[in-house]
Structures are given as C-alpha cells and as structure tokens.
Design a protein around this motif. Structure first.
Motif, PDB file in Angstrom:
ATOM      1  N   UNK A 197      27.071 -57.601  20.483  1.00  0.00           N
ATOM      2  CA  UNK A 197      26.467 -58.553  19.651  1.00  0.00           C
ATOM      3  C   UNK A 197      27.717 -59.171  18.984  1.00  0.00           C
ATOM      4  N   UNK A 198      27.919 -60.564  19.174  1.00  0.00           N
ATOM      5  CA  UNK A 198      28.774 -61.198  18.484  1.00  0.00           C
ATOM      6  C   UNK A 198      28.516 -61.528  17.102  1.00  0.00           C
ATOM      7  N   UNK A 199      29.072 -60.465  16.106  1.00  0.00           N
ATOM      8  CA  UNK A 199      28.719 -60.601  14.753  1.00  0.00           C
ATOM      9  C   UNK A 199      29.253 -61.582  13.956  1.00  0.00           C
ATOM     10  N   UNK A 200      30.471 -62.053  14.369  1.00  0.00           N
ATOM     11  CA  UNK A 200      31.014 -63.373  13.691  1.00  0.00           C
ATOM     12  C   UNK A 200      30.554 -64.365  13.965  1.00  0.00           C
ATOM     13  N   UNK A 201      30.309 -65.482  13.214  1.00  0.00           N
ATOM     14  CA  UNK A 201      29.765 -66.911  13.710  1.00  0.00           C
ATOM     15  C   UNK A 201      31.091 -67.508  13.973  1.00  0.00           C
TER      16      UNK A 201
ATOM     17  N   UNK B 222      29.271 -66.008   7.110  1.00  0.00           N
ATOM     18  CA  UNK B 222      30.407 -65.483   7.848  1.00  0.00           C
ATOM     19  C   UNK B 222      29.884 -64.595   9.146  1.00  0.00           C
ATOM     20  N   UNK B 223      28.824 -64.055   9.081  1.00  0.00           N
ATOM     21  CA  UNK B 223      28.146 -63.274  10.110  1.00  0.00           C
ATOM     22  C   UNK B 223      27.041 -63.912  10.535  1.00  0.00           C
ATOM     23  N   UNK B 224      26.340 -63.496  11.785  1.00  0.00           N
ATOM     24  CA  UNK B 224      25.267 -63.822  12.276  1.00  0.00           C
ATOM     25  C   UNK B 224      24.218 -62.516  12.349  1.00  0.00           C
ATOM     26  N   UNK B 225      22.712 -63.081  12.034  1.00  0.00           N
ATOM     27  CA  UNK B 225      21.885 -61.993  11.703  1.00  0.00           C
ATOM     28  C   UNK B 225      20.839 -62.673  10.971  1.00  0.00           C
ATOM     29  N   UNK B 226      19.886 -61.759  10.614  1.00  0.00           N
ATOM     30  CA  UNK B 226      18.769 -61.924   9.845  1.00  0.00           C
ATOM     31  C   UNK B 226      18.641 -62.016   8.466  1.00  0.00           C
TER      32      UNK B 226
ATOM     33  N   UNK C 269      34.310 -61.558  19.607  1.00  0.00           N
ATOM     34  CA  UNK C 269      33.016 -61.561  20.295  1.00  0.00           C
ATOM     35  C   UNK C 269      33.103 -62.010  21.538  1.00  0.00           C
ATOM     36  N   UNK C 270      33.994 -63.029  21.796  1.00  0.00           N
ATOM     37  CA  UNK C 270      34.634 -63.294  23.190  1.00  0.00           C
ATOM     38  C   UNK C 270      35.259 -62.593  24.032  1.00  0.00           C
ATOM     39  N   UNK C 271      36.227 -61.731  23.248  1.00  0.00           N
ATOM     40  CA  UNK C 271      37.057 -60.768  23.800  1.00  0.00           C
ATOM     41  C   UNK C 271      36.307 -59.470  24.185  1.00  0.00           C
ATOM     42  N   UNK C 272      35.121 -59.387  23.785  1.00  0.00           N
ATOM     43  CA  UNK C 272      34.173 -58.285  24.139  1.00  0.00           C
ATOM     44  C   UNK C 272      33.430 -58.615  25.230  1.00  0.00           C
TER      45      UNK C 272
END
Length: 402
Positions: free
Chosen positions: A283-287, A391-395, A317-320
């Motif tokens: 999950x790419x937490x950071x936008x 800053x983060x992606x989520x609901x 997120x990309x590195x992961x």
C-alpha cells in the motif's frame, strides 16, 4: 541522466491526488529508467526523485544527505506552509542521536509487546461496539481512529478522565481530520500545554508509563529540554496514530479486492504478522514523497551526480514495488517470505513507532479476520469517500458489512 517532460522541464509532482489505492503507473515507468528524475512540487524549488529501491535507501540512509538543511521557502513541498518545528524529523546527528536515544531507550520492543494483551482487549471492545451498531458500519470511526489514540494514551499515561479532551486536541496534528486553521492552532496549543503539564507531573511523581521512562532515559543519557521531550511525545502520538488509523482500513479494502488473500488469513490467522509486512510494502501510504534530504556534498546516486545543496526525495511506495528486490512486486502475497520493505523508512529517521504500529495493525487485522470472517466493503468503488488534500492516501469513511 535526468528524466524530463518533452519541453525539457521537470515533471509535475505528485503524479496523482491519492484518490486510489493503486500506485500511480508513472512510478513503474520511471523505475525502468536508470537514475533519478527531476520533479517540481507545487511549492518550492525543483528536486530529484529516487524511485528505485537501492537509490531510495541511499537517500534515506547516507550521512551525506541532511534533513536539517530542509528549511526556508525553497524547500520542495506539496503545500504552501513552510517547514516548521518538525522535532527530530528535522534534525541530523548528533542532535538527532541525542534526542532519539532518549526515546529509543524508553520506547522499546519489550514495552510495546507488554501492551499487546491490552491492545487486543481494546480491539475486541471496539469490534463489539461496531457489531452492536449493526451493519453497515464505518470501520474508520468505529475501530481505526480510536484504537491508536487509546493505545498511546495507555502508553503515555494519560489519565482516563482526560482522554476525551486528549483525543479531540490530538486531531489538530492528524491528517485524518479536517479542521479550520484557528481550531488547529487552538487544539495544538492545548495539546502541547497538556503534554507539558503531564511531563512535569511525571517528573515529580514517576509512574510506569512512557513519559516517565523517557524522563529516566533522559537523566541517564544527558538531559533533553522539556520542550524537546514534549515535542517528542507529540511526535510519537502523531506518527503512531497516522499509520494505524489510515492503514487498517486500507488493508481491509485491499484484502476485499484480493479475496483469496483474505480467505487465506481467515484459514490461517498465524499469517497475520506476515500479511501486515506485505500490506505495508504494497500500500503506497504517501500521496507524495516528503521530507527532502539535501546533499551536503556532491553525491552520485543511481548514476546521477547530485550536487551539494540539491534536494532529493525518496519515493518509498515506488521503492517497495521494485522488481529487482520484490519478485512479482505488484501482487499482494501474504505468503511472501523475503520482505525487506522500507514502509517505515530507513536510516537514522526510521520510524521510531514502527513496532507499535506493527503490533496495532496485527491485532486490528487479526480481530477483524477472526471475529468477522465475512467482512466486506459495503459500497462500490465509485462511492468511496477518499481523503483529499492530505499527505496520506486512505478513506475518510469505509462502510463495511459482515
């Protein structure tokens, strides 16, 4: 080598608004191109972006890069506010080492593990209350938001009678809540004042809590100021809260899409710790990548010469998702064994609360899988209420049924 748009300018960044769980495709394209890419954030100067795993680790861990240098109006950032007092996030060794050492001596894996049974009981109670509400229910409001605040209140030693005020004030620091600017200032000041008072109380009357333990560690290692200790305690609150409050609903959403993985966890709850590591990776937490590092001298990263004084962002997120490190990286696999992800960062600023976040996510996911084995997201994708401008992606909300 640099990557630029067709007119030779840096690429506009971030690559999306975060209103999706999937990592933006542009990252995959950039990982196929050796080196770093020049990007332009909405505010500040342009900067380099590291999208590959090894390059991101270098930027995060190499002492030739500085966080303390990220000050002033030219710092690349997604919002107009200039970097302020970020506590240890804005420090380099030896100041960073001095302050973090106090927390790491007190905020141990043993102390976190001692909280597991209490955390499990808290999760069970929250799930009971959600079930009592009836389906559909908002997983964010019923479980994901209250859990980390209740846990950190236990750890910090916040008296039970003060916890409602504490939770309200802490919302000023958390991107899970939108508040008017004047309210943010009011709540932030109230929380800082409260923390400062609590530190003085524990200095006078030590207890078996994290603040008392940090005070003892401070005396042993070399005293830090009250303001530094207050900022440190607030930082632990914010960092630990954000990961759990946002990622637990993200995990449920992803596992609902990947139903075979949910079913596997339902059959084998012993896989939950491994699943948490995999979902933190996936999950790419950071936008947007954040917290730029500035080169203190000329440094070569991924074949690109970063000049002294130039900022670099690490796209975690990309590195992961780097196939060189994670085979079949775009697939969620709760059976994945080798998982050296950097979802909690890397290097000196590796997340201090990583063990706490892991424990909370493990207990939260385990309770949902075992107590509500038929749990599902209750709305269609086009009805999801995504956070925006965060800053983060989520609901903001995630209605679930069971």
């Amino acid at each position: 080598m640099t990557e630029a748009t067709t007119d030779g300018q840096p690429l506009p960044y971030p690559f999306g608004d975060g209103r999706q769980i999937d990592l933006e495709q542009r990252y995959a394209e950039l990982r196929d191109t050796p080196g770093l890419v020049k990007v332009q954030l909405p505010y500040g100067r342009d900067c380099w972006l590291a999208t590959r795993y090894e390059d991101a680790r270098t930027v995060l861990g190499d002492p030739r890069f500085s966080r303390a240098a990220a000050v002033g109006p030219d710092v690349p950032r997604p919002n107009p506010e200039q970097p302020g007092d970020g506590g240890i996030l804005m420090l380099d060794p030896p100041e960073h080492t001095r302050i973090r050492g106090v927390a790491s001596r007190a905020f141990t894996a043993r102390r976190v593990e001692e909280m597991r049974e209490r955390t499990r009981a808290l999760v069970e109670r929250l799930v009971d209350e959600m079930v009592g509400h009836g389906a559909p229910a908002d997983l964010v409001a019923h479980v994901a938001l209250p859990l980390p605040v209740l846990v950190i209140c236990e750890m910090l030693g916040v008296p039970f009678a003060d916890r409602d005020d504490f939770q309200r004030w802490s919302s000023a620091f958390l991107s899970t809540t939108l508040l008017p600017p004047e309210t943010v200032v009011e709540y932030g000041g109230a929380l800082r004042d409260y923390m400062s008072e609590l530190v003085e109380q524990r200095r006078a009357e030590p207890a078996d809590d994290l603040i008392s333990a940090m005070l003892r560690a401070s005396d042993e290692q070399g005293r830090i100021t009250r303001d530094e200790l207050v900022t440190l305690a607030i930082g632990i609150l914010v960092a630990g809260h954000e990961t759990t409050a946002t990622q637990l609903p993200n995990f449920v959403y992803v596992l609902d899409r990947e139903r075979d993985q949910w079913d596997l966890l339902r059959e084998r709850p012993d896989l939950v710790p491994r699943a948490v590591e995999e979902l933190v990776r996936w999950v790419p937490l950071g936008v947007s990548s954040a917290f730029p590092r500035y080169a203190k001298e000329d440094v070569e990263v991924g074949g690109v010469l970063v000049r002294a004084g130039e900022p670099v962002l690490a796209a975690i997120g990309s590195a992961n998702r780097d196939e060189r490190v994670f085979p079949d990286a775009d697939r969620v696999d709760v059976l994945r064994e080798s998982n050296p992800h950097i979802g909690f960062g890397h290097g000196p600023h590796h997340c201090l609360g990583a063990q706490l976040a892991r424990m909370e996510l493990q207990e939260g996911l385990r309770a949902l899988v075992t107590r509500l084995p038929d749990l599902r997201v209750a709305v269609a994708d086009d009805e999801l209420d995504w956070k925006s401008g965060m800053f983060v992606r989520g609901f903001r909300e995630l209605p679930v049924t069971w």
